[in-house]
Design an enzyme around this catalytic site. Structure first.
Site, PDB file in Angstrom:
ATOM      1  N   ASP A  61      -4.431  -2.780   2.463  1.00 19.56           N
ATOM      2  CA  ASP A  61      -3.179  -3.402   2.026  1.00 19.56           C
ATOM      3  C   ASP A  61      -3.489  -4.606   1.132  1.00 19.56           C
ATOM      4  OD1 ASP A  61      -0.112  -4.665   3.396  1.00 19.56           O
ATOM      5  OD2 ASP A  61      -0.486  -3.145   1.880  1.00 19.56           O
ATOM      6  N   GLU A 102       0.925 -14.075   0.887  1.00 22.97           N
ATOM      7  CA  GLU A 102       0.451 -12.855   1.560  1.00 22.97           C
ATOM      8  C   GLU A 102      -1.057 -12.712   1.344  1.00 22.97           C
ATOM      9  OE1 GLU A 102       3.673  -9.800   1.185  1.00 22.97           O
ATOM     10  OE2 GLU A 102       2.008  -8.439   0.727  1.00 22.97           O
ATOM     11  N   GLU A 154       9.417  -3.416  -1.219  1.00 22.49           N
ATOM     12  CA  GLU A 154       9.559  -4.556  -0.298  1.00 22.49           C
ATOM     13  C   GLU A 154      10.396  -4.180   0.924  1.00 22.49           C
ATOM     14  OE1 GLU A 154       7.394  -6.468  -0.897  1.00 22.49           O
ATOM     15  OE2 GLU A 154       7.757  -8.014  -2.377  1.00 22.49           O
ATOM     16  N   GLU A 224       4.744   5.298   0.399  1.00 19.52           N
ATOM     17  CA  GLU A 224       4.692   4.436   1.594  1.00 19.52           C
ATOM     18  C   GLU A 224       4.366   5.266   2.831  1.00 19.52           C
ATOM     19  OE1 GLU A 224       4.744   1.244   2.122  1.00 19.52           O
ATOM     20  OE2 GLU A 224       5.286   0.486   0.160  1.00 19.52           O
TER      21      GLU A 224
END
Ligand SMILES: Cc1ncc(CN)c(N)n1
Length: 236
Positions: A61, A102, A154, A224
């Site tokens: 990620d 992040e 998002e 995703e």
């Protein structure tokens, strides 16, 4: 949720593609975090946690987010040029700020778990996702299309991780911080702002562009799901 949002293009698409949308936002990987369905024998728990954290701490990620930054920056550029409402720029800018936070979080977590983030082998599904982001950075891609992608990317995380924080969750304490990062009310507010902007652009888009945006929405959901599958199957 104000009435305009309820009947916007995006809510119509979410309803029309609910199976795929649910596949992305209630993936078994996410359900296993929320239900804490971890065999609590210490070794398995640790192993399972290591796999769960794998998505973050084998750096997959982290790699995605490093690719996501230039994509978000390209949306910022398009917002400053195309949008008839310069508040779009502020919304995208706030998203970029949370992305930089992040990245620092990934680095700090990787240090905490002693996981190197350099020369990580990029998983196939991650490569596909990053290539998809690059394709959306081309100048010719319409504003409504890239904004639909930004909102979808998002929102999948926000919907997934807020689910892990809902009443009755058995999310392992070690994962709560990651879930709060993306499942927070503040991130939810940011995703609603993205949705408002995407709906505003989509309401005015010609059919051809609308079709492209819908296909882009579905592609994000597929990518995703592949991303979660990667973690569910463990790092290959
Ligand atoms: C794969 C993925 N999708 C979305 C996000 C949230 N920016 C993320 N960190 N990683």
């Amino acid at each position: 949720m104000d009435p305009v949002e309820k009947n916007g293009v995006i809510d119509r698409w979410v309803k029309k593609h609910l199976v795929l949308y649910t596949g992305a936002t209630r993936h078994p990987f996410i359900l296993s975090i929320r239900d804490g369905t971890i065999d609590f024998s210490s070794f398995k728990r640790w192993l399972w946690l290591a796999v769960l954290m794998g998505i973050w701490l084998t750096g997959q990620d982290y790699i995605f987010v490093r690719e996501f930054v230039p994509f978000a920056a390209s949306v910022l550029l398009k917002a400053s040029k195309n949008s008839d409402d310069n508040s779009d720029t502020e919304v995208v800018l706030s998203g970029l700020a949370s992305l930089s936070d992040e990245i620092s979080w990934f680095k700090q977590e990787a240090a905490k778990w002693d996981v190197p983030l350099s020369d990580v082998i990029v998983h196939k599904s991650n490569q596909n996702y990053c290539r998809f982001l690059e394709s959306l950075m081309l100048p010719a891609v319409e504003y409504s299309v890239v904004f639909t992608a930004l909102w979808a990317i998002e929102t999948v995380y926000q919907e997934s991780f807020s689910h892990c924080l809902e009443d009755g969750n058995k999310t392992p304490p070690e994962l709560l911080e990651a879930c709060q990062r993306w499942g927070s009310e503040g991130f939810g507010e940011f995703c609603r702002s993205l949705k408002k902007i995407a709906n505003r652009c989509l309401e005015k888009a010609p059919d051809e562009e609308l079709k492209k945006a819908e296909v882009t929405f579905l592609r994000v959901l597929e990518l995703e799901i592949e991303f979660w599958d990667m973690s569910h199957g463990g790092p290959k």
